[in-house]
Design a protein around this motif. Structure first.
Motif, mmCIF file in Angstrom:
data_model
loop_
_atom_site.group_PDB
_atom_site.id
_atom_site.type_symbol
_atom_site.label_atom_id
_atom_site.label_comp_id
_atom_site.label_asym_id
_atom_site.label_seq_id
_atom_site.Cartn_x
_atom_site.Cartn_y
_atom_site.Cartn_z
ATOM 1 N N LEU A 193 52.749 87.423 7.639
ATOM 2 C CA LEU A 193 52.444 87.154 6.233
ATOM 3 C C LEU A 193 51.011 86.643 6.062
ATOM 4 C CD1 LEU A 193 55.796 85.531 5.015
ATOM 5 C CD2 LEU A 193 54.981 87.862 4.678
ATOM 6 N N GLY A 194 50.149 86.978 7.022
ATOM 7 C CA GLY A 194 48.736 86.662 6.886
ATOM 8 C C GLY A 194 48.362 85.240 7.218
ATOM 9 N N GLY A 195 49.299 84.450 7.742
ATOM 10 C CA GLY A 195 49.014 83.070 8.092
ATOM 11 C C GLY A 195 48.427 82.935 9.488
ATOM 12 N N ASN A 196 48.152 81.699 9.876
ATOM 13 C CA ASN A 196 47.547 81.456 11.188
ATOM 14 C C ASN A 196 48.048 80.117 11.727
ATOM 15 O OD1 ASN A 196 45.691 81.946 13.374
ATOM 16 N ND2 ASN A 196 44.386 80.354 12.504
ATOM 17 N N ILE A 197 48.092 79.994 13.038
ATOM 18 C CA ILE A 197 48.506 78.741 13.663
ATOM 19 C C ILE A 197 47.552 78.412 14.798
ATOM 20 C CG2 ILE A 197 50.167 79.961 15.155
ATOM 21 C CD1 ILE A 197 51.883 77.368 15.047
ATOM 22 N N GLU A 198 47.101 77.165 14.844
ATOM 23 C CA GLU A 198 46.232 76.683 15.905
ATOM 24 C C GLU A 198 46.853 75.445 16.536
ATOM 25 O OE1 GLU A 198 42.449 76.006 14.150
ATOM 26 O OE2 GLU A 198 41.974 78.140 13.916
ATOM 27 N N VAL A 199 46.481 75.182 17.783
ATOM 28 C CA VAL A 199 47.093 74.085 18.532
ATOM 29 C C VAL A 199 46.010 73.245 19.185
ATOM 30 C CG1 VAL A 199 48.705 73.463 20.349
ATOM 31 C CG2 VAL A 199 49.085 75.535 19.035
#
Length: 387
Positions: free
Chosen positions: A354-360
């Motif tokens: 859905l066009g989102g992003n995740i960073e850690v």
């Protein structure tokens, strides 16, 4: 009646001295330029060519003057080339773009792309001028890409079919095995055999989890009807926490919530799944020597995008070693804790779909923070009622 380009009426060929000088100047310019240019008369006869064409195709200028254009075009392209020639001859000054295959002196064909302009009535030129460039490399790359896409599509279909068969063919005997274990009267077994039955039960549960995960991933990947709604994140977080009531009540856990913004545009089931996976991991990989602290916040960043941060003070992850595998399928980073390594894989798949992003960001023995950015473009989609 359709007019053939070979029968097109001739332009006025009577040139004055000034016109002849201009024509000679144009031809001299052609000799010096490093472009691939043909001059063609009204009958399709090649009258001049640049040195760049000789270098590419091998025919000399003298040989080209004995060749009609249609004789060096691939047979499969002739019908199109003749139609384009009729079009360009129909109006003085008209330009036509083309892509065809041209013959070289070794009998091979090369893809070329360019445009031809009708300058027959131009006193300086008096010809059809064809500029082009070779595109063999691009055509080959396009073919390779098309073949790669075809192979990937086939492999993807084969993989989907494999997962479907495995999950469905194993589910029934696995259910039977689980049922038999449950009805087994373990009270009549000695301690050694009880341990074996426990191992059977654990292995069966893990296999069942794997099949469930495979089925879930396959179904989500094939589901194109993901609905977007305006979601109250605080409500979803409360619902997720209610699923972990026993752990929250019985373990030393402190929850910190800060929902400065309450809503995001996303899929409700996806968000619930993401928060469930993150909370489950935080509890599972806690540092048992200290109270687990979990922080969840929803803010708006400087780009106007909603960012959800989920942090804990657990065991942490060695990103120097595991950065590239962090969201991989069945990747685990703490072997002493039971798990199947699917949660983060599903989380990222749901976000990116859905066009989102995740960073850690994470440090071993200090904790981990997940930063989730939601796509603003979802606001352009049809929204459902607030959830």
């Amino acid at each position: 009646m359709t007019q053939n380009f070979r029968d097109h009426p001739s332009a006025d060929s009577s040139l004055g001295q000034e016109d002849v000088e201009m024509n000679n100047a144009y031809l001299a310019l052609m000799e010096k330029c490093r472009e691939k240019v043909f001059l063609i008369d009204k009958n399709g006869q090649i009258t001049n060519s640049t040195q760049e064409i000789t270098a590419l195709f091998g025919f000399s200028k003298a040989e080209y003057r004995q060749i009609k254009l249609m004789n060096i075009i691939h047979p499969d392209d002739i019908q199109l080339a003749e139609e384009q020639m009729r079009q360009v001859l129909s109006v003085p000054g008209k330009t036509i773009d083309y892509r065809i295959r041209n013959l070289d002196n070794r009998g091979s064909y090369h893809w070329v792309e360019g445009r031809v302009t009708n300058l027959l009535e131009d006193a300086q030129v008096g010809a059809l001028v064809s500029h082009f460039r070779e595109i063999d490399k691009r055509i080959n790359e396009e073919k390779e890409q098309a073949l790669l896409i075809q192979n990937l599509t086939k492999r993807n279909l084969d993989l989907n079919q494999f997962v479907y068969i495995v999950s469905h063919n194993l589910r029934t005997p696995l259910s039977n095995l689980s049922g038999l274990i449950e009805i087994l009267d373990i009270d009549h077994l000695n301690e050694h055999n009880k341990e074996i039955i426990d191992l059977f039960r654990t292995s069966t549960e893990r296999l069942n989890e794997t099949i469930t995960d495979l089925t879930y991933i396959l179904n989500r990947k094939n589901d194109q009807r993901v609905k977007i709604s305006r979601i109250n994140v605080s409500k979803i977080m409360d619902k997720v926490c209610s699923s972990f009531t026993e752990q929250i009540d019985n373990l030393p856990i402190i929850l910190h919530f800060n929902f400065a913004n309450k809503h995001v545009l996303f899929n409700k089931s996806y968000l619930e799944s993401i928060l469930t996976n993150l909370l489950s991991n935080a509890i599972k990989y806690r540092d048992q020597t200290r109270t687990l602290e979990i922080g969840v916040s929803l803010m708006t960043d400087h780009n106007g995008e909603r960012v959800l941060k989920f942090s804990d003070n657990g065991l942490g992850i060695d990103l120097d070693t595991n950065q590239d595998e962090l969201f991989g399928l069945h990747k685990r980073f703490h072997k002493h804790v039971n798990g199947n390594g699917v949660g983060l894989f599903i989380t990222k798949a749901q976000l990116t779909s859905l066009g989102g992003n995740i960073e850690v960001s994470s440090k071993v023995n200090e904790g981990t923070t997940f930063s989730i950015t939601f796509c603003n473009d979802l606001i352009n989609q049809d929204l459902l009622a607030e959830s």
